[in-house]
Every structure is written in structure tokens, then in C-alpha cells.
Design a protein around this motif. Sequence first.
Motif, mmCIF file in Angstrom:
data_model
loop_
_atom_site.group_PDB
_atom_site.id
_atom_site.type_symbol
_atom_site.label_atom_id
_atom_site.label_comp_id
_atom_site.label_asym_id
_atom_site.label_seq_id
_atom_site.Cartn_x
_atom_site.Cartn_y
_atom_site.Cartn_z
ATOM 1 N N GLN A 48 22.876 45.827 35.650
ATOM 2 C CA GLN A 48 21.849 46.214 34.667
ATOM 3 C C GLN A 48 20.611 46.798 35.337
ATOM 4 O OE1 GLN A 48 22.075 42.240 32.475
ATOM 5 N NE2 GLN A 48 21.628 43.659 30.829
ATOM 6 N N CYS A 91 21.662 41.651 24.454
ATOM 7 C CA CYS A 91 21.758 42.097 25.851
ATOM 8 C C CYS A 91 20.565 43.010 26.128
ATOM 9 C CB CYS A 91 23.065 42.860 26.061
ATOM 10 S SG CYS A 91 23.278 43.504 27.725
ATOM 11 N N LEU A 92 19.935 42.821 27.288
ATOM 12 C CA LEU A 92 18.748 43.631 27.604
ATOM 13 C C LEU A 92 19.091 45.112 27.759
ATOM 14 C CD1 LEU A 92 16.774 41.319 30.067
ATOM 15 C CD2 LEU A 92 16.346 41.744 27.640
ATOM 16 N N HIS A 134 28.370 35.837 29.671
ATOM 17 C CA HIS A 134 27.857 37.181 29.392
ATOM 18 C C HIS A 134 27.470 37.890 30.698
ATOM 19 C CE1 HIS A 134 25.401 40.112 26.900
ATOM 20 N NE2 HIS A 134 24.916 40.312 28.115
ATOM 21 N N GLU A 135 26.720 37.183 31.559
ATOM 22 C CA GLU A 135 26.234 37.819 32.795
ATOM 23 C C GLU A 135 27.375 38.060 33.787
ATOM 24 O OE1 GLU A 135 23.497 39.078 32.440
ATOM 25 O OE2 GLU A 135 22.684 37.818 30.851
ATOM 26 N N HIS A 138 29.297 41.135 33.068
ATOM 27 C CA HIS A 138 28.621 42.360 33.522
ATOM 28 C C HIS A 138 29.101 42.789 34.910
ATOM 29 C CE1 HIS A 138 25.571 43.711 30.707
ATOM 30 N NE2 HIS A 138 25.079 42.500 30.536
#
Length: 193
Positions: A48, A91-92, A134-135, A138
Motif C-alpha cells: 500500500q 481499506c486505506l 486483511h493485511e 495484501h
Amino acid sequence: MKIVQYPHPALRFRTKPLTSIDGTVQHQAAEMLELMYEAKGLGLAAPQVALTYQMIVINPTGDPEQRDQERVLVNPVIVERKGTIEGDEGCLSFPGLYQKVRRARAVKVQAYNLKGEPVEIVSATDLESRLLQHEIDHLDGVLFIDKFGPIARLSSRGSLSTFEREYKRAQQRGEIPSDEEIQRQLAAQAVVL
Ligand code: ZN
């Protein structure tokens, strides 16, 4: 360093494990935490911020005053999953998009801390478990939109095409390099690791 937004190609990059932790990595972890708190997020993964190695930062409280709750995990792997639970997720890299996502209720994660020591986390809460999944997704280039059920998929179609349109416009204005150039930069960065 800044948080990239969908559909930036870094978000689909399959990262590599880190083989050593140096000052640069420690500095990048600190920067990621700052960005996460600034954006009012609870977690952030290296892709990210267009980094190609395996590191995530989380703080389930999202509160920069509660530093004891934050974790930096290098090369994290989920070794155990238990149960399933559906819950709201954001999500950012998709500001403003929230949808229900089905995840394991509890996970066990093995990773390294910034000192290079092995750590094991048994998720304490549903939220922490969701954050970790979630992370860690990624790091494989997997995004929460990939986990949407049919209803979430349908109701987020509009916002996803808005993200795609705005990203293209930013490229046309020269604010973001072309996808080919970004792919080249990511591949070059991954080779050095
Ligand atoms: Zn995310």
C-alpha cells in the motif's frame, strides 16, 4: 512515502519475504505507522506504500496514544484459521468504501518483529483477526474486493469505477507514472531485496 489507491499496480504485486532487517526497514515501518495513524486506519501493508517486501503494521485501537497496541510484523504467515464470521471492512487504498466480508473468526500468525525475533500471535478479538487477514492478504496482492460476496460486489461497482476513472485522470495529468513504468519500478525494487 504515501498510500497508493486502487487500482495502483503495487496493490497487485506479490511481495517477497525479507531476508534481513536493517535501519531502512525500521525507518519504513515507522513511516508506515505514521501514515496509518494520519489516515485514521487500523492497519497498513507494505504494497500500500509501493514497497515490495512482506511487512504489515497494525494497531486495532487506531490510537497513536496506545503504542503498546501496535505491531510491526515481518514475513507474517497465517498458520491456523478457525470458524468464519462476516463483518464490515474498509481499506486505506479504497477510501470511503466499506462492505461486509467473510473471514475466519480466529487466526494464528507466525512472523518476525523488527528485532528479527520470531513472534506468534493468536488473535485476541474478531477485529484483530480480521485486520491480520486483511493485511496479510495484501502481501499476496489480494484485496478485500476479491472477497466480496455478490451483494457487496454489486453495490460497490460504482465506487470502483470511480476509483479507476480518477486514477486514469491522475495518470493523464502526469501525477502518477504509467502502469508500465510502475511495474518496472516494482520489479527493480524486488530484485534488490
Ligand atoms: Zn487494505
